[in-house]
Scaffold this active site. Sequence first.
Site, PDB file in Angstrom:
ATOM      1  N   ASP B 495     -67.690  20.053 -16.722  1.00 30.01           N
ATOM      2  CA  ASP B 495     -68.985  19.384 -16.767  1.00 30.01           C
ATOM      3  C   ASP B 495     -68.885  18.097 -15.950  1.00 30.01           C
ATOM      4  OD1 ASP B 495     -71.230  17.969 -17.398  1.00 30.01           O
ATOM      5  OD2 ASP B 495     -71.085  18.287 -19.572  1.00 30.01           O
ATOM      6  N   HIS B 496     -69.524  18.077 -14.800  1.00 27.51           N
ATOM      7  CA  HIS B 496     -69.356  16.927 -13.905  1.00 27.51           C
ATOM      8  C   HIS B 496     -70.067  15.675 -14.401  1.00 27.51           C
ATOM      9  CE1 HIS B 496     -68.489  14.624 -10.359  1.00 27.51           C
ATOM     10  NE2 HIS B 496     -67.960  15.659  -9.724  1.00 27.51           N
ATOM     11  N   ARG B 497     -70.831  15.807 -15.479  1.00 27.34           N
ATOM     12  CA  ARG B 497     -71.455  14.598 -15.996  1.00 27.34           C
ATOM     13  C   ARG B 497     -70.388  13.668 -16.568  1.00 27.34           C
ATOM     14  NH1 ARG B 497     -75.700  17.213 -20.024  1.00 27.34           N
ATOM     15  NH2 ARG B 497     -73.796  18.338 -20.492  1.00 27.34           N
TER      16      ARG B 497
END
Lengths: 574, 523
Positions: B495-497
């Site tokens: 999850d690149h968040r």
Amino acid sequence: MQSSFSLSLSSASPITGRSDGGATSTASDLFFSTTTAPSQLRFCGLRREAFSGCKSSNNALLLKQLRPSNKISASLSGNGTPSKGFDYDLVIIGAGVGGHGAALHAVEKGLKTAIIEGDVVGGTCVNRGCVPSKALLAVSGRMRELQNEHHMKSFGLQVAAAGYDRQGVADHAQNLATKIRNNLTNSMKSLGVDILTGVGTVVGPQKVKYGKVGGSETLITAKDIIIATGSVPFVPKGVEVDGKTVITSDHALKLETVPEWIVIVGSGYIGLEFSDVYTALGSEVTFVEALDQLMPGFDPEIGKLAQRVLINPRKIDYHTGVFATKITPARDGKPVTIELIDAKTKEPKDTLEVDAALIATGRAPFTQGLGLENVNVETQRGFIPVDERMRVIDSKGKLVPHLYCIGDANGKMMLAHAASAQGISVVEQVSGKDHVLNHLSIPAACFTHPEISMVGLTEPQAREKAEKEGFEISIAKTSFKANTKALAENEGEGIAKMIYRPDNGEILGVHIFGMHAADLIHEASNAIALGTRIQDIKYAVHAHPTLSEVIDELFKSAKVKSDVPSAVAEPVAV
Amino acid sequence: MKINEFGNASVDIIVSSISLVRTSPCGRLEHLLPRRPTILTPEKKSLAPLICLLRNRSKQSMMAQLLNSSFTPTSPCLRRQSMPSLTQPTSRKLQIQAKIREIFMPALSSTMTEGKIVSWVKSEGDKLSKGESVVVVESDKADMDVETFYDGYLAAIMVEEGGVAAVGSAIALLAETEDEIAQATSKAKEQSSSLSLSAAPSSPPPVETKIPDFVPVATVVKPATVTAVASTHPASDRGKRIVASPYAKKLAKELNIDLSGVVGSGPMGRIVAKDVEVAVVAGAAVAEPTKPPSVAPGIELGSVVPFTTMQGAVSRNMVESLGVPTFRVGYTITTDALDALYKKIKPKGVTMTALLAKATALALAKHPVVNSSCRDGKSFTYNSSINIAVAVAIDGGLITPVLQNADKVDIYSLSRKWKELVDKARAKQLQPQEYSTGTFTLSNLGMFGVDRFDAILPPGTGAIMAVGASEPTVVATKDGRIGMKSQMQVNVTADHRVIYGADLAQFLETLAKIIEDPKDLTF
């Protein structure tokens, strides 16, 4: 063709001999003896101006329409010259939709008019009610549609995940309210209505003072006074509103947060509309309803269907037959707590711990500080008692001369357009024409997706009335599933229901649940207002394919016993 | 809308011709038919072709009309049948006995083949009098009340609310007297088995058999939830009360999940919809013991098969995963040392899965951000424990048993735990906290010879690692020599968040170091 048209119109008219003499009045007098309309009741048609408070657009149109009447009026200012010995002919306390409607009509009648507003022009409807909530519902309707993958697929549309910007949504609601408020203010200013700022108080017969609280006050005299101070959200005992996690509709419309889980106390139309908004924006909702059934006040059958569409498939659950006795806002890392007791046994039932609570338990009249004691008037649960002509009744049961109360403050029918209609009715009276408003012809709508609308009696009410007065009633129903336009929109869910008298074709009530129900109801409400009978209106032609055919079907499926012959009924060879 | 729908073949067919005419959009048919209702007695059946013609002309609107007209209570009793059935009006009648009558699913429109029971207006045992509404049926066009044609008692409801039944099939039994109710009830039971075939979605028997399956799980789990999960809702009165969001409750009911066995991950430990979906992925394997095997052998090609609850849950989870901005980073790891270690300790019951989980957990311990999760898009949680979920294919489905605290538990205990979990999964006895508490997921397709793939990130977690097969590879070394090494490719989806490229790169570097020098795995 033309003759038959006017015939069918006039034969159904319930307009009494006091009619203000339109083109049809002679005809209606002729037919008066044949109709069984309730005598002395005459409906005051709501005109465009009256509705403008709740309409978002067409302001330009409105002003254009009003200007000519401005010129016609004899006075220099456009506002009338007051009667001798008075500062004004009419002073209205409260510039909500009711006061606004009354003011515009008063100017048209040549009355010198002032309106006193202690807060902002537009009142609840424009600033904290119908108007901003419609903005939120417009957003929720679109979100709901875009999120409904099945719905989109059935159109052959592909939409990537829909999202929203909370602030953007909130701004839309705020901008709309501001715009409508300006429209309202401008419409009054351009007509020369004096807008007096401050809190208005009745100090005696035909005397009002106004001014800022604690500041200087000005005394003015008026031949007639209308109280139109409206209402505020009702907050039950034990509920602590902090405006952040425990809120009323006033706060909710600002949409400062979208809680993950919100309890809505009260499942009337305010609660329902907010449940529509919140669930579309991703919240989960729990209803707390004191009565045994959700959506009290709606026709039970419509309520049942609405529950199947608006509640059951959505992220909503509910507790019925319970009171919320204590609601504590979230603080110190604790969630909002809501204590529920059984409405009948009063025993503790449950405790809910949620992110937010919206109190939608109805509205309370805003009548404090009006100086009612100066004219010997006692409010009843806050409401100002009035007769059917909106004349205020004092504590001895006598009418207070020259004092009227319209809108939410009298509690007769707490709807913006009802207030406006009442205001117009009062202005008619003070300008010399007797007038009584038929409340049964005032439609109401709940702007969920799909919408719910109604006019007149519900089925149980009609059955009760029928039993008391000894007539028969019948029910006609049509389904949106059978309507081409509704199916084209993939919105086949919904029904229209009509309660009527099979003996004379009188419409007692119409209830619609389905796409654009709020717009569809007016055919029925106008028919009730004008006394049009089913056997006549059923021959009116509706464009195909339109949603209005649902109502067309409704009229056509009714079985009226008395077979009234009509020229239009014969097939015409083309 | 009132429809009389009791099997009495002698009922005349009454068609309200007014309504037939009304909506024809072109309006040309106005004069064709008389305006009074026409009774189609057998003698008058010559009219049928005319109706047939009408039907072809504007089938839909006409049907709409039929439906509308019969909404009115005064409308004649319609026993509408589609054209084909006009020719065989008696054949579908299934009268049992004179005194116990069947209530049939009525044909509410000519295109209707089956109807859904919206609600039963009356309940079993209620006295019915002729003309009363008994049930609301939804057809392809409208919802309609079906009314009884006889006095009597509603003895047995054979298709529950929400159930679907074919037109003409019995949906309830009507007894003439109270004494016959029992008789009718037993009759209904006899029939319900055959009925459930046609009314599959509603068939009550499967539901009933599911419950005993699930109850033991629920009762066992209850205390376990309280002790094992630190995040039990404070409002839950130490587990006495279940705090679940409205949608979670709704889903649980729909998917037949006992909420007392679900671990809440929402604010203050509240059970949210996601938790129920996680539970159902494994729970479905528990709750649906019979379905998957029956699918495998006899797959009917070209058939449309509705999702099972598990497939539904997987589908929802997968679609939900699209809302998470993921990216992937791959790494090739030399496994010679790991293979050697595995060979050495395999006799002690150590499995490769446990070794990989252990190695991953140790790497995660050094990079807590890769073990974090973002749920609301505004904040993220550094998970307090490292729980490695390992995807396992089971009965055509998928389940993710969780090795809790894999960084702290020694490799031998971890291996034993893994065996236990796999056994439980096969026996469908996994408890919710054993499959729903993962913070990082491993998916290994190496055993099938897959050399590389990428995995979809399960919603609610930060990263998942796809592990390929370890294969002998020709490798050039820095000193210019060519050698043979066993290498495997791993590919992490994150999850690149919350997890950035550098985080994953460092994590993979650490992981490679651990695997290439696996002495830490055995302490």
